[in-house]
Design a protein around this motif. Structure first.
Motif, PDB file in Angstrom:
ATOM      1  N   ASN A 148      -0.764  -4.020  -2.509  1.00 23.81           N
ATOM      2  CA  ASN A 148      -2.117  -3.681  -2.076  1.00 23.81           C
ATOM      3  C   ASN A 148      -2.871  -2.943  -3.193  1.00 23.81           C
ATOM      4  OD1 ASN A 148      -4.385  -2.560  -0.839  1.00 23.81           O
ATOM      5  ND2 ASN A 148      -3.332  -2.333   1.126  1.00 23.81           N
ATOM      6  N   ALA A 149      -3.967  -3.568  -3.669  1.00 24.83           N
ATOM      7  CA  ALA A 149      -4.699  -3.016  -4.812  1.00 24.83           C
ATOM      8  C   ALA A 149      -5.225  -1.606  -4.542  1.00 24.83           C
ATOM      9  CB  ALA A 149      -5.860  -3.945  -5.159  1.00 24.83           C
ATOM     10  N   LYS A 150      -5.431  -1.281  -3.254  1.00 24.07           N
ATOM     11  CA  LYS A 150      -5.994   0.040  -2.937  1.00 24.07           C
ATOM     12  C   LYS A 150      -5.033   1.176  -3.274  1.00 24.07           C
ATOM     13  CE  LYS A 150      -9.177  -1.158   0.744  1.00 24.07           C
ATOM     14  NZ  LYS A 150      -9.269  -1.425   2.160  1.00 24.07           N
ATOM     15  N   ILE A 151      -3.750   0.869  -3.396  1.00 20.27           N
ATOM     16  CA  ILE A 151      -2.804   1.960  -3.643  1.00 20.27           C
ATOM     17  C   ILE A 151      -2.023   1.750  -4.949  1.00 20.27           C
ATOM     18  CG2 ILE A 151      -2.591   2.908  -1.313  1.00 20.27           C
ATOM     19  CD1 ILE A 151      -0.305   1.057  -0.738  1.00 20.27           C
ATOM     20  N   THR A 153      -1.934   2.378  -9.071  1.00 17.36           N
ATOM     21  CA  THR A 153      -2.497   3.461  -9.888  1.00 17.36           C
ATOM     22  C   THR A 153      -2.262   3.323 -11.398  1.00 17.36           C
ATOM     23  OG1 THR A 153      -0.452   4.664  -9.455  1.00 17.36           O
ATOM     24  CG2 THR A 153      -2.332   5.207  -8.064  1.00 17.36           C
ATOM     25  N   SER A 158      -7.510   1.819 -13.362  1.00 21.73           N
ATOM     26  CA  SER A 158      -7.169   2.968 -12.517  1.00 21.73           C
ATOM     27  C   SER A 158      -7.728   4.260 -13.123  1.00 21.73           C
ATOM     28  CB  SER A 158      -5.645   3.070 -12.396  1.00 21.73           C
ATOM     29  OG  SER A 158      -5.295   4.301 -11.826  1.00 21.73           O
ATOM     30  N   GLY A 189       2.196   3.159  -8.429  1.00 26.26           N
ATOM     31  CA  GLY A 189       1.458   2.913  -7.188  1.00 26.26           C
ATOM     32  C   GLY A 189       2.417   3.019  -6.017  1.00 26.26           C
ATOM     33  N   ARG A 303      -3.806   4.387   8.384  1.00 22.57           N
ATOM     34  CA  ARG A 303      -3.284   3.375   7.456  1.00 22.57           C
ATOM     35  C   ARG A 303      -3.687   1.939   7.815  1.00 22.57           C
ATOM     36  NH1 ARG A 303       1.177   2.243   6.227  1.00 22.57           N
ATOM     37  NH2 ARG A 303       0.969   2.257   3.980  1.00 22.57           N
ATOM     38  N   MET A 306      -7.402   1.568   7.048  1.00 26.57           N
ATOM     39  CA  MET A 306      -7.754   1.865   5.656  1.00 26.57           C
ATOM     40  C   MET A 306      -7.188   0.838   4.673  1.00 26.57           C
ATOM     41  SD  MET A 306      -7.907   5.517   3.970  1.00 26.57           S
ATOM     42  CE  MET A 306      -8.134   5.816   2.238  1.00 26.57           C
ATOM     43  N   TYR A 307      -5.955   0.407   4.943  1.00 23.67           N
ATOM     44  CA  TYR A 307      -5.308  -0.508   3.990  1.00 23.67           C
ATOM     45  C   TYR A 307      -4.950  -1.856   4.602  1.00 23.67           C
ATOM     46  CZ  TYR A 307      -4.201   4.155   2.088  1.00 23.67           C
ATOM     47  OH  TYR A 307      -4.254   5.449   1.652  1.00 23.67           O
ATOM     48  N   SER A 309      -2.668  -1.976   6.820  1.00 23.83           N
ATOM     49  CA  SER A 309      -1.205  -1.827   6.826  1.00 23.83           C
ATOM     50  C   SER A 309      -0.584  -2.254   8.150  1.00 23.83           C
ATOM     51  CB  SER A 309      -0.822  -0.365   6.609  1.00 23.83           C
ATOM     52  OG  SER A 309      -1.277   0.052   5.369  1.00 23.83           O
TER      53      SER A 309
END
Ligand code: LLP
Length: 411
Positions: A148-151, A153, A158, A189, A303, A306-307, A309
């Protein structure tokens, strides 16, 4: 994957005794994860630095301390919580992102190791401390972690870490002030299960590290994926630990002396230990689909929304799987707050053992980034928290009252 009790205590009894919404943590599971980690990394001194943003309840921090797990913190407040739990400053690493230098000074004043991730901060650190205080430097290795690109780093765009392409600038500042760089750090990440990704990031850091002559520590971060869904086995820790251990030992051999390896898992240590219990408030039979409404929402477990998940969800009040129904499981917040996402991150339905209003609904894998990301949105109270240890359930965060919502308001 459904389980109806923790250490012999039925989930329904916990819901009855402590009410819902309720976060429940299994201390044995956390200890098991600590020992899996220790046995997966072999052949050198290892420090586990628990990334406590995943769960900062003081009882969890104390459990980590009792099991010789150090802390990684990202704010002065997390640092203070660590100290309150009984940690020495020297057992804590401060790995912030984009903070004012006063926060770095605060961490140094408490004896914590600071992990610097910006050239201007490194410069200020040199000006303030010269060679009198050692530090880590966080590198951005330009590695795509997959997932998941959102998490993630460590990819080129980044915000985290100093780019691996800025080595000359880093070295110039280090030399100018004689800064003692005792370690280098990278974190790729979260939710990463592929050993090759960890290997790739580690080898970029090892290559970078050759020019730093006084290293004592290599910190390879956290990010080990946990099995959120029945189809997803999560990371094979023995395999990944083995790969990382071999790569680290090779690096130590070429560096010319043994170093200490640090890792910073959050999820891996606490996610599976946590179960979030809610109550089925309404079963809404709509002509198109059946909604199962529960007495919580994205305010308490963000979660999924937001993701996208996946959290495994089951009816803890009904063990009879011969009669199941498909439910879109939703919260009670004035937003679309769906809990039932499919593996591709889309809102979907889940098959649950038939639900009656009043049943206890359990969401698995809620020990990490559950309570710590919760909010008071819609002016609802935060959930209570319970720790189960040695077969006993103990409240570790009381249920809130209206005072908690108004305490700092001036009216
Ligand atoms: N080290 C650093 C520098 C980090 O930024 C993080 C997580 C960790 C270690 C621990 O990562 P873990 O082992 O828990 O994957 N809220 C998201 C995850 C964000 C992680 C932030 N940094 C989620 O619920 O998936």
């Amino acid at each position: 994957m459904a389980y109806y009790s923790i250490q012999g205590i039925p989930l329904t009894s916990l819901a009855k005794e402590f009410a819902t919404p309720l976060y429940v943590y299994d201390a044995d599971k956390i200890r098991e994860k600590i020992s899996v980690l220790r046995s997966s990394f072999q052949g050198f001194p290892l420090s586990i630095k628990y990334a406590c943003k995943a769960n900062t309840n003081l009882a969890i921090l104390r459990l980590m301390l009792a099991n010789k797990v150090d802390l990684d913190v990202v704010s002065p407040q997390e640092l203070e919580l660590g100290l309150m739990a009984g940690y020495e400053g020297s057992q804590i690493t401060f790995t912030p992102s984009g903070v004012d230098f006063s926060e770095i000074e605060f961490a140094v004043s408490k004896g914590a190791m600071v992990n610097l991730d910006n050239l201007s901060v490194l410069e200020k650190f040199g000006q303030a401390y010269g060679n009198s205080v050692s530090c880590l430097i966080r590198i951005k290795p330009h590695v795509f972690g997959g997932g998941n690109a959102k998490i993630m780093t460590a990819h080129p765009e980044s915000k985290f870490g100093i780019s691996i392409h800025q080595k000359e600038e880093i070295l110039a500042i280090v030399q100018r002030y004689g800064i003692q760089v005792s370690g280098l750090h990278q974190h790729t990440g979260s939710d990463i299960k592929d050993g090759k990704t960890f290997q790739q990031a580690a080898s970029a850091l090892f290559d970078f590290a050759k020019d730093f002559k006084d290293l004592e520590i290599i910190d390879l971060g956290g990010g080990f994926k946990v099995p959120y869904s029945p189809e997803d086995p999560g990371v094979d820790m023995q395999e990944v630990g083995g790969l990382m251990s071999r790569a680290f030992l090779d690096f130590c051999a070429s560096y010319g002396r043994p170093l200490r390896l640090w890792i910073e898992p959050g999820k891996f240590l606490v996610s599976e230990a946590g179960t979030f219990l809610a109550q089925a408030t309404v079963v809404k039979k709509d002509p198109i689909k059946t909604f199962l409404g529960i007495n919580t929402g994205l305010n308490h477990l963000i979660r999924p929304m937001m993701y996208g998940s996946y959290h495994y969800i089951f009816n803890a009040s009904n063990t009879n799987s011969s009669e199941q129904e498909n439910y879109r499981i939703v919260g009670n917040i004035c937003e679309t707050d769906t809990f039932s996402f499919d593996y591709d991150g889309n809102q979907n339905e889940r098959m649950l053992n038939k639900v009656q209003e009043g049943d206890v609904i359990a969401l698995a894998n809620a020990g990490a980034y559950g309570f710590t990301m919760a909010s008071h949105y819609n002016s609802r109270f935060l959930p209570a928290e319970v720790l189960i240890d040695q077969g006993k359930a103990v409240i570790i965060r009381k249920r809130e009252t209206l005072d908690d919502l108004t305490r700092n308001q001036v009216f």
